[in-house]
Design an enzyme around this catalytic site. Structure first.
Site: not given
Ligand code: IMP
Ligand code: MG
Length: 175
Positions: A45, A99-100, A103, A131, A152, A159, A165
């Site tokens: 990402g 990081e992108d 979440d 978020k 989302f 993606d 992407r």
């Molecule tokens: P986390 O581990 O829940 O914080 O999620 C992080 C990863 O989930 C990010 O690096 C993204 O690749 C993916 N992700 C989380 N939210 C989104 C979204 O809204 N769109 C696309 N990818 C997401």
């Molecule tokens: Mg990611």
């Protein structure tokens, strides 16, 4: 904008993103001026964000990439797999994870724990998107591009099931 079977609306334009990158890079240039940090971007990402951010980083620094998988389609699985990459030793280094999006925070928490085992001097996080309402772990996030609602998003590296992407702007899922 349609990505696979879902509709998305424009949310953050590339102009807005670029403006924010300049601000983030300026803060990093200042805070890490004499620290020779190593940027560790999280694939897939963060590949575009890292590439664009790097062009505004003016201080001596290294850039490398790691890859993990923790997100499938629309849902964070919460299960953690190993990461691959990080051939560069990070002991005593100032690490900046790129990081992108943060979440649930699961991915970052996993990486922080793994990296700590290698005794870096410091670990900071820079994320384009955050978020806050989805966060499940207390995290210190000093460099956040945009705080966004718990919806989302795709584009600019992010993606939906592998697609989207390549979009230059960021789109949010339509209600
Ligand atoms: P986390 O581990 O829940 O914080 O999620 C992080 C990863 O989930 C990010 O690096 C993204 O690749 C993916 N992700 C989380 N939210 C989104 C979204 O809204 N769109 C696309 N990818 C997401
Ligand atoms: Mg990611």
């Amino acid at each position: 904008m349609r990505v696979k079977d879902l509709d998305f609306n424009i949310y953050l334009t590339q102009e807005k993103i670029q403006q924010e990158l300049v601000r983030l890079a300026a803060a990093i240039n200042q805070d890490f001026a004499d620290k020779e940090p190593i940027f560790v971007a999280v694939l897939n990402g963060a590949f575009i964000f890292m590439a664009d951010l790097a062009r505004h980083v003016t201080i001596p620094s290294e850039i490398t990439f790691v890859k993990i998988k923790s997100y499938e389609q629309l849902q964070s699985t919460g299960e953690h797999r190993e990461f691959i990459g990080l051939e560069v030793p990070i002991r005593d280094r100032h690490v900046i994870i790129v990081e992108d999006i943060v979440d649930s925070g699961n991915t970052i928490k996993f990486l922080l724990e793994k990296f700590e085992e290698q005794y870096p001097h410091s670990i900071s996080i820079v994320t384009l998107l955050f978020k806050p309402d989805a966060l499940r772990h207390p995290l210190d996030l000093p460099y956040v591009g945009f705080r966004i609602p718990n919806d989302f998003v795709v584009g600019y590296g992010l993606d939906y099931d592998g697609f989207g992407r390549n979009l230059p702007d960021i789109y949010k899922i339509a209600d």
